[in-house]
Design an enzyme around this catalytic site. Structure first.
Site, PDB file in Angstrom:
ATOM      1  N   GLY A  29      62.043  40.626  62.338  1.00  0.00           N
ATOM      2  CA  GLY A  29      61.787  39.645  61.302  1.00  0.00           C
ATOM      3  C   GLY A  29      62.700  38.456  61.496  1.00  0.00           C
ATOM      4  CE1 TYR A  30      62.281  35.150  65.250  1.00  0.00           C
ATOM      5  CE2 TYR A  30      60.471  36.521  64.494  1.00  0.00           C
ATOM      6  CZ  TYR A  30      61.220  35.996  65.519  1.00  0.00           C
ATOM      7  OH  TYR A  30      60.924  36.317  66.822  1.00  0.00           O
ATOM      8  CB  ILE A  31      67.296  35.406  58.517  1.00  0.00           C
ATOM      9  CG1 ILE A  31      67.505  36.921  58.429  1.00  0.00           C
ATOM     10  CG2 ILE A  31      68.076  34.679  57.431  1.00  0.00           C
ATOM     11  CD1 ILE A  31      68.919  37.374  58.691  1.00  0.00           C
ATOM     12  CD  GLU A  83      61.545  32.264  57.919  1.00  0.00           C
ATOM     13  OE1 GLU A  83      60.886  32.555  58.945  1.00  0.00           O
ATOM     14  OE2 GLU A  83      62.152  31.192  57.794  1.00  0.00           O
TER      15      GLU A  83
END
Length: 168
Positions: A29-31, A83
Site C-alpha cells: 500500500g501507499y502512504i 491510501e
C-alpha cells in the site's frame, strides 16, 4: 544516495515460472503517492518494508530509493494508514545472464498484467534478455505500482493495454 536503476517490460508468456528460482506473495500500500514521490509499505512472506522513492529521472530509468525493513506488526499497522487500494502480486525471481529479473504477476484488480523488471548498476549497462520479455514499458506511468493502485489494469481500455509508447 541510493539510486535505483531499472528497466521494465511486459511479459509474453508463463515460461518465467519454470525458470524461476523462487516466488513470493506481496501486498503493498501507499502512504503517499504524489508528484512522482512515493512512501510504500510492503508485506512479503511474513516480513515488512517501508520504502521511500523519489521522482523518476532519465525517462523513468532511475530514481532515489530508500528501503528499511520494519517488523511485521509495524507493517500491518502502517498498511491501515495507506491510501485506498492495495497492490497484490506474486513475484518470481528469474536469473538470466548476470542479472535477476523480478517478474510480477498481478492479482486482484490487476489480474492479467505481468511485468518483469531488471535492476542495473548503470543506465547503459548491457543485460541478456530472457525469452519471455516483450515490449519495454520503462517510464510509462500507468505501469507503476502506485498508479496500478489508483487505476487498476481492469479499468484500462484495450488501446491502453496494447500501447507501450512513453507518454510525456
Amino acid at each position: 544516495m541510493p539510486l535505483e536503476i531499472e528497466r521494465k517490460f511486459l511479459v509474453t508468456d508463463e515460461s518465467y515460472k519454470s525458470l524461476a528460482t523462487s516466488s513470493s506473495h506481496i501486498t503493498q500500500g501507499y502512504i503517499c503517492s504524489e508528484h512522482g514521490r512515493t512512501v510504500r509499505v510492503r508485506l512479503r512472506d511474513g516480513r515488512a518494508y517501508l520504502t521511500i522513492k523519489g521522482p523518476s529521472t532519465s525517462g523513468g530509468l532511475s530514481r532515489y530509493e530508500f528501503e528499511k525493513e520494519i517488523t511485521a506488526d509495524e507493517g500491518l499497522s502502517l498498511l491501515r494508514l495507506c491510501e485506498p487500494g492495495v497492490v497484490e502480486k506474486y513475484r518470481w525471481l528469474v536469473p538470466c545472464g548476470g542479472h535477476v529479473f523480478e517478474v510480477d504477476e498481478f492479482l486482484g484488480d490487476n489480474v492479467g498484467l505481468t511485468v518483469a523488471e531488471v535492476e542495473l548498476c548503470a543506465i547503459d549497462e548491457p543485460y541478456e534478455r530472457p525469452p519471455f520479455l516483450g515490449d519495454e514499458v520503462t517510464g510509462i506511468r500507468r505501469y507503476y505500482n502506485s498508479q496500478l493502485r489508483q487505476r487498476p489494469y481492469k479499468e484500462w481500455t484495450s488501446d491502453e493495454r496494447n500501447a507501450c509508447q512513453v507518454v510525456e
